[in-house]
Design a protein around this motif. Structure first.
Motif, mmCIF file in Angstrom:
data_model
loop_
_atom_site.group_PDB
_atom_site.id
_atom_site.type_symbol
_atom_site.label_atom_id
_atom_site.label_comp_id
_atom_site.label_asym_id
_atom_site.label_seq_id
_atom_site.Cartn_x
_atom_site.Cartn_y
_atom_site.Cartn_z
ATOM 1 N N ASP A 95 0.665 -0.907 0.088
ATOM 2 C CA ASP A 95 -0.026 -0.185 0.198
ATOM 3 C C ASP A 95 0.828 1.182 0.022
ATOM 4 O OD1 ASP A 95 -2.092 -1.620 -0.188
ATOM 5 O OD2 ASP A 95 -3.202 -1.282 1.747
ATOM 6 N N LEU A 96 2.066 1.265 -0.578
ATOM 7 C CA LEU A 96 2.854 2.498 -0.713
ATOM 8 C C LEU A 96 1.937 3.225 -2.000
ATOM 9 C CD1 LEU A 96 6.437 1.293 -0.540
ATOM 10 C CD2 LEU A 96 5.078 2.409 1.247
ATOM 11 N N THR A 97 1.201 3.838 -1.402
ATOM 12 C CA THR A 97 1.073 4.988 -2.341
ATOM 13 C C THR A 97 0.049 6.018 -1.861
ATOM 14 O OG1 THR A 97 -1.444 4.955 -3.899
ATOM 15 C CG2 THR A 97 -1.687 3.102 -2.552
ATOM 16 N N HIS A 98 -1.053 6.714 -2.697
ATOM 17 C CA HIS A 98 -1.752 7.981 -1.715
ATOM 18 C C HIS A 98 -3.229 7.783 -1.695
ATOM 19 C CE1 HIS A 98 -1.677 8.389 -6.283
ATOM 20 N NE2 HIS A 98 -2.909 8.999 -5.671
ATOM 21 N N ASP A 99 -3.236 6.357 -3.019
ATOM 22 C CA ASP A 99 -5.400 6.117 -2.942
ATOM 23 C C ASP A 99 -5.396 5.599 -1.541
ATOM 24 O OD1 ASP A 99 -7.322 5.158 -3.884
ATOM 25 O OD2 ASP A 99 -6.014 4.376 -6.068
ATOM 26 N N MET A 100 -6.735 6.433 -1.266
ATOM 27 C CA MET A 100 -7.383 5.734 -0.263
ATOM 28 C C MET A 100 -8.727 5.091 -0.436
ATOM 29 S SD MET A 100 -5.028 6.042 1.597
ATOM 30 C CE MET A 100 -5.860 6.938 3.822
ATOM 31 N N ARG A 101 -9.516 4.795 -1.817
ATOM 32 C CA ARG A 101 -10.541 4.841 -1.979
ATOM 33 C C ARG A 101 -9.864 3.166 -1.158
ATOM 34 N NH1 ARG A 101 -11.125 5.046 -8.428
ATOM 35 N NH2 ARG A 101 -8.665 3.819 -7.650
ATOM 36 N N GLY A 102 -11.381 3.327 -0.508
ATOM 37 C CA GLY A 102 -11.384 1.035 -0.422
ATOM 38 C C GLY A 102 -10.726 1.165 1.672
ATOM 39 N N VAL A 103 -10.179 2.116 2.038
ATOM 40 C CA VAL A 103 -9.408 1.763 3.267
ATOM 41 C C VAL A 103 -10.357 1.643 4.511
ATOM 42 C CG1 VAL A 103 -7.857 2.926 4.912
ATOM 43 C CG2 VAL A 103 -7.550 2.722 2.207
ATOM 44 N N GLU A 104 -11.458 2.209 3.974
ATOM 45 C CA GLU A 104 -12.694 2.965 5.420
ATOM 46 C C GLU A 104 -12.905 1.195 5.477
ATOM 47 O OE1 GLU A 104 -15.067 3.744 1.437
ATOM 48 O OE2 GLU A 104 -13.031 4.328 2.336
ATOM 49 N N ASP A 105 -12.907 0.050 4.744
ATOM 50 C CA ASP A 105 -13.640 -1.208 4.791
ATOM 51 C C ASP A 105 -12.653 -2.178 6.160
ATOM 52 O OD1 ASP A 105 -15.191 -0.897 3.133
ATOM 53 O OD2 ASP A 105 -14.483 -1.735 1.530
ATOM 54 N N MET A 106 -11.658 -1.590 6.315
ATOM 55 C CA MET A 106 -10.610 -2.262 7.447
ATOM 56 C C MET A 106 -11.029 -1.600 8.534
ATOM 57 S SD MET A 106 -7.304 0.289 7.445
ATOM 58 C CE MET A 106 -6.565 -0.646 9.206
ATOM 59 N N PHE A 107 -12.258 -0.789 8.694
ATOM 60 C CA PHE A 107 -13.154 -0.541 10.216
ATOM 61 C C PHE A 107 -14.569 -0.611 10.433
ATOM 62 C CE2 PHE A 107 -9.355 2.615 9.876
ATOM 63 C CZ PHE A 107 -8.850 2.160 10.980
ATOM 64 N N MET A 108 -14.809 -1.559 8.067
ATOM 65 C CA MET A 108 -16.198 -1.345 9.164
ATOM 66 C C MET A 108 -16.394 -3.127 9.972
ATOM 67 S SD MET A 108 -18.019 0.242 7.018
ATOM 68 C CE MET A 108 -19.314 -0.530 6.102
ATOM 69 N N PRO A 109 -17.692 -2.800 10.188
ATOM 70 C CA PRO A 109 -17.497 -4.284 11.615
ATOM 71 C C PRO A 109 -17.807 -5.137 10.787
ATOM 72 C CG PRO A 109 -19.760 -2.438 12.217
ATOM 73 C CD PRO A 109 -18.125 -1.739 11.292
ATOM 74 N N ILE A 110 -17.632 -6.766 11.241
ATOM 75 C CA ILE A 110 -18.289 -8.274 11.002
ATOM 76 C C ILE A 110 -19.618 -8.384 11.939
ATOM 77 C CG2 ILE A 110 -17.267 -10.152 10.911
ATOM 78 C CD1 ILE A 110 -14.531 -9.606 10.799
ATOM 79 N N ASP A 111 -20.102 -8.408 11.154
ATOM 80 C CA ASP A 111 -22.232 -8.799 11.959
ATOM 81 C C ASP A 111 -21.568 -10.539 11.649
ATOM 82 O OD1 ASP A 111 -23.090 -6.022 11.938
ATOM 83 O OD2 ASP A 111 -22.935 -6.615 9.855
ATOM 84 N N ASP A 112 -22.335 -10.401 12.686
ATOM 85 C CA ASP A 112 -23.286 -11.399 13.053
ATOM 86 C C ASP A 112 -24.087 -12.466 11.991
ATOM 87 O OD1 ASP A 112 -24.593 -13.828 15.020
ATOM 88 O OD2 ASP A 112 -22.543 -14.216 15.265
ATOM 89 N N GLU A 113 -23.769 -13.279 11.159
ATOM 90 C CA GLU A 113 -24.947 -13.802 10.320
ATOM 91 C C GLU A 113 -26.579 -14.365 10.591
ATOM 92 O OE1 GLU A 113 -24.455 -13.881 7.519
ATOM 93 O OE2 GLU A 113 -22.332 -13.397 7.016
ATOM 94 N N ALA A 114 -25.993 -14.637 12.224
ATOM 95 C CA ALA A 114 -26.838 -15.549 13.045
ATOM 96 C C ALA A 114 -28.133 -13.575 13.303
ATOM 97 C CB ALA A 114 -27.415 -15.759 14.513
#
Length: 271
Positions: A170-189
């Motif tokens: 990730d040695l780039t300035h492109d920040m698109r999609g980085v927010e996904d790393m902070f998106m919580p993982i839901d319980d399927e049930a």
């Protein structure tokens, strides 16, 4: 006819009376109790009549302040092992490179120009960029110079890597999609109990919060270099463009994704 001619007093008596009058006049002029005829008495009377000023003068205040400043500088010099008179604080104008850059004005570099400042040319300073802001890190060549642990950050804007921690991918300035790393993982049930509308609202809320966390991380690293006692801001890099398709999250970023259950537990503890 007998005429009464007044007899003149004897000359000795006249002289005696005249001498007596002269002595009386002299005694009046030399009388120590006569303050009106004594110049020294008049001067003393004027001095005594002036009101006496008591209290602290401005000069006294200045003396105290100068003494405190000198004492503080002395203590700083002793406590910092002769390194600083101001307890480690160094004003920006006391640093020659910072002052020279201020006088010359901020730099405006293209990505190609920025790539030259990676430490390989010893005649050039070492620069790196965070979110478009260029910082001079030449003061720490062991870390950012050739062979240094973080030399890969120099000569480029690698904001994405600062946030994700993926220093190779990730040695780039492109920040698109980085927010996904902070998106919580839901319980399927639990997710199955929500309607499509509820899922959409929750996802939009999660994404807003995730983007806010990304911005906070970016600001953290920009302030780290901006407020560092050795590094300083020199200008901006222009002409940065997004690179094709949105990048996928690297493994390190994916592993940092939080679970919703854990987030809810933390929120309950705080409350």
């Amino acid at each position: 006819m007998h005429l009464n001619i007044p007899q003149q007093p004897p000359l000795e008596e006249v002289a005696s009376k005249s001498s007596l009058r002269q002595r009386q006049q002299q005694s009046k002029t030399t009388d120590p109790g006569n303050s009106e005829s004594d110049p020294a008495k008049k001067e003393n009377k004027k001095k005594n009549s002036k009101p006496q000023r008591n209290g602290i003068s401005v000069l006294d205040v200045i003396r105290v302040l100068v003494t405190l400043v000198l004492a503080s500088c002395g203590m700083s010099y002793y406590m910092t092992s002769s390194e600083s008179l101001l307890w480690g604080y160094r004003p920006w104008f006391s640093r020659v490179p910072v002052l020279m850059r201020f006088l010359q004005g901020p730099l405006v570099l293209t990505p190609e120009q920025l790539s030259l400042y990676n430490g390989t040319d010893t005649n050039l300073p070492i620069y790196l960029s965070v979110n478009g802001t260029v910082f001079d890190v030449s003061a720490n060549p062991l870390v950012y110079g050739p062979g240094g642990h973080y030399n890969f950050f120099t000569g480029r804007d690698a904001t994405r890597a600062f946030v994700t921690g993926c220093f190779q991918e990730d040695l780039t300035h492109d920040m698109r999609g980085v927010e996904d790393m902070f998106m919580p993982i839901d319980d399927e049930a639990e997710l199955a109990t929500l309607s499509s509308g509820e899922k959409k609202v929750r996802r939009e809320q999660d994404r807003r919060m995730a983007k806010a966390r990304v911005q906070k991380q970016v600001a953290h690293w920009a302030n780290f270099f901006r407020d560092h006692k050795k590094y300083f801001e020199v200008g901006r890099v222009v002409g940065l463009e997004d690179e094709g398709e949105i990048r996928e999250l690297c493994n390190s970023a994916i592993q940092q994704r939080p679970k919703r259950k854990d987030m809810e537990k933390k929120a309950k503890r705080k409350n």
